[in-house]
Design an enzyme around this catalytic site. Structure first.
Site, PDB file in Angstrom:
ATOM      1  CG  ASP A  20      -2.155   1.066   1.071  1.00 54.05           C
ATOM      2  OD1 ASP A  20      -2.061   1.898   0.397  1.00 54.05           O
ATOM      3  OD2 ASP A  20      -2.763   0.916   1.947  1.00 54.05           O
ATOM      4  CB  CYS A  60      -7.019   2.536  -0.335  1.00 57.11           C
ATOM      5  SG  CYS A  60      -7.146   0.720   0.157  1.00 57.11           S
ATOM      6  CG  HIS A 110     -10.041   0.428   2.175  1.00 58.57           C
ATOM      7  ND1 HIS A 110      -9.019   1.339   2.489  1.00 58.57           N
ATOM      8  CD2 HIS A 110     -11.325   0.806   2.778  1.00 58.57           C
ATOM      9  CE1 HIS A 110      -9.801   2.612   2.819  1.00 58.57           C
ATOM     10  NE2 HIS A 110     -10.978   2.562   2.959  1.00 58.57           N
TER      11      HIS A 110
END
Length: 466
Positions: A20, A60, A110
């Protein structure tokens, strides 16, 4: 089983390692002399190295939804963090599961989102319901966390557990265990690390000690008044990266010792990058290379015998169909990306002139009042061209100007070239049925509410830094 083409023994395993906020230049194999990544550097020598892996939307949840569905954000509706990917979506794990694969997911998810009217982060610490796991069965997942030490997760039965120590190490140990237990059956495993996403200074001390901020090199587009701060941040960022490189080494060793390396499609990449004070800002969402370009390696010895560099751009929606093609599986009609597997197996570059990049709705760290703006653009092997709602905004020749410091937009001597890039962008938007509307139009269409102060616009927001 509608997607099965291979006999059971011939199916390749698929392991997808996702970091990430790891930007493309933060690896040794890309020429970075500061960062320590020996395992990734070795892997790069055995892999396809994608020089221009581009994130369709540099944040994200939209990246994750695009990756799992092979769709663009305005198709699957995840163009804003903490908005839910539809339960009935046709996704990677569902496709592989139908083809007889075991499926597993470890780490950050997420994609569950929250109910309308709830606090935008209200579901980040809650378990993801089984029907919302998009086809993944083995499950050690936290919706969202950036606490990388002794963090918690939920298993298949919604029981809460703790990743002991630095969670990327424990997650990798879990992945290694999964690989060993499932080596006799074809499997799809996605492991999603949280680092090197901020907070930047929380890597294990051993790795932090490897970096002296005073010795960190900076890109020329970091402003002089922020260079000391940038060195401090990047030293911590690199510490996370070197820790992850160690974890990658452990996983690679397992594939070798278990005899799985040859018939495993192994991918390493990231959702998006991090500005790290280039242009004077942190984080992502922006259309500059530090934000949209990510590292990407693909190793599949049985199917791709020639390690090499892939120079043409590959976009996020292209990843799923390309993996399906390499696996011998048909691509569902819901997928919008392009399958480049035949070109990769044939030893060629991919036939793709440009990757589409977008920000339909600015939010959170780059909300309107912070200078955020709606944009659409393309990244070719050489050029970046971006429009906002007022028209052409950014235009760079990345060969002569690799740090994107000279904006050519609107300059008379580059009009013909700019016009040609405009045609490419228009063709991409037409193909994806994207009318490039103001943010409010998409929020209304999908019934979304802005988080906190995201909807507040500076009266001159489109003209900031034009």
């Amino acid at each position: 089983m509608p997607f099965k083409l291979f006999a059971q023994s011939e199916k390749p395993n698929v392991i997808f390692i996702l970091a990430d906020q790891w930007r493309a230049d933060a690896v040794g194999y890309a020429g970075n002399k500061d960062v320590i990544t020996p395992n990734l550097d070795k892997l790069a020598q055995e892999s396809l190295v994608f020089e221009n892996a581009i994130t369709v939307m540099a944040v994200c949840a939209p990246w994750r939804a695009s990756f799992l569905t092979g769709q663009y954000p305005l198709t699957n509706g995840v163009f804003y963090n903490d908005k839910p990917l539809a339960t009935e979506a046709v996704t990677m794990a569902k496709i592989y599961k139908d083809a007889g694969y075991q499926t597993g997911y470890i780490g950050k998810w997420h994609l569950n989102g929250h109910a309308p009217g709830e606090h935008p982060f209200s579901a980040r610490d809650l378990p993801v319901p089984k029907e919302r796991r998009q086809g993944f069965d083995y499950w050690k997942v936290r919706e969202v966390s950036h606490d990388y030490n002794d963090s918690f997760y939920f298993d298949e039965n919604d029981e809460r557990h703790v990743w002991e120590g630095y969670d990327a190490f424990s997650q990798t140990d879990s992945a290694i265990s999964y690989i060993k237990k499932n080596k006799k059956n074809p499997f799809l495993l996605v492991m999603s690390w949280g680092p090197p996403h901020n907070p930047y200074q929380t890597a294990p001390e051993k790795y932090k000690a490897m970096y002296d901020p005073a010795k960190i090199s900076l890109r020329p587009n970091v402003p002089e008044n922020l260079r000391d701060s940038a060195r401090q941040v990047i030293a911590g960022y690199y510490a996370h990266i070197t820790a992850l490189d160690k974890a990658m080494g452990d996983l690679l060793q397992t594939l070798e010792s278990e005899g799985l390396a040859d018939n495993t499609i192994l991918v390493f990449t990231s959702e998006h990058g991090d500005m790290l004070f280039s242009k004077g800002v942190l984080r992502k969402q922006r259309p500059w290379d530090e934000s949209i370009k990510v590292p990407m390696l693909l190793r599949y010895p049985k199917g791709i015998s020639k390690p090499r560099t892939i120079a043409n751009p590959i976009d996020t929606p292209d990843l799923l169909p390309t993996l399906l093609g390499l696996s011998g599986l048909k691509t569902p009609k819901t997928v919008e990306g392009t399958d480049f597997s035949a070109q990769l197996k044939a030893g060629n570059d991919i036939d793709n002139e440009a990757a589409l990049i977008m920000l339909p709705v600015p939010f959170h760290e780059w909300q309107f009042k912070n200078g955020g703006r709606e944009f659409r653009g393309i990244r070719t092997q050489r050029y970046t061209y971006v429009k906002d709602l007022l028209g052409p905004w950014l235009f760079y020749d990345n060969k002569t100007d690799p740090y994107q410091m000279d904006n050519l937009a609107g300059q008379a001597e580059y009009k013909e070239l700019q016009d040609s890039l405009e045609k490419v962008l228009k063709a991409k938007l037409k193909k994806t049925k994207d009318d490039f509307l103001p943010a409010d139009e998409y929020m209304t269409k999908w019934g979304y509410l802005y988080d906190m102060q995201d909807s507040i616009r500076d009266v001159n927001y489109l003209n900031i830094n034009r």
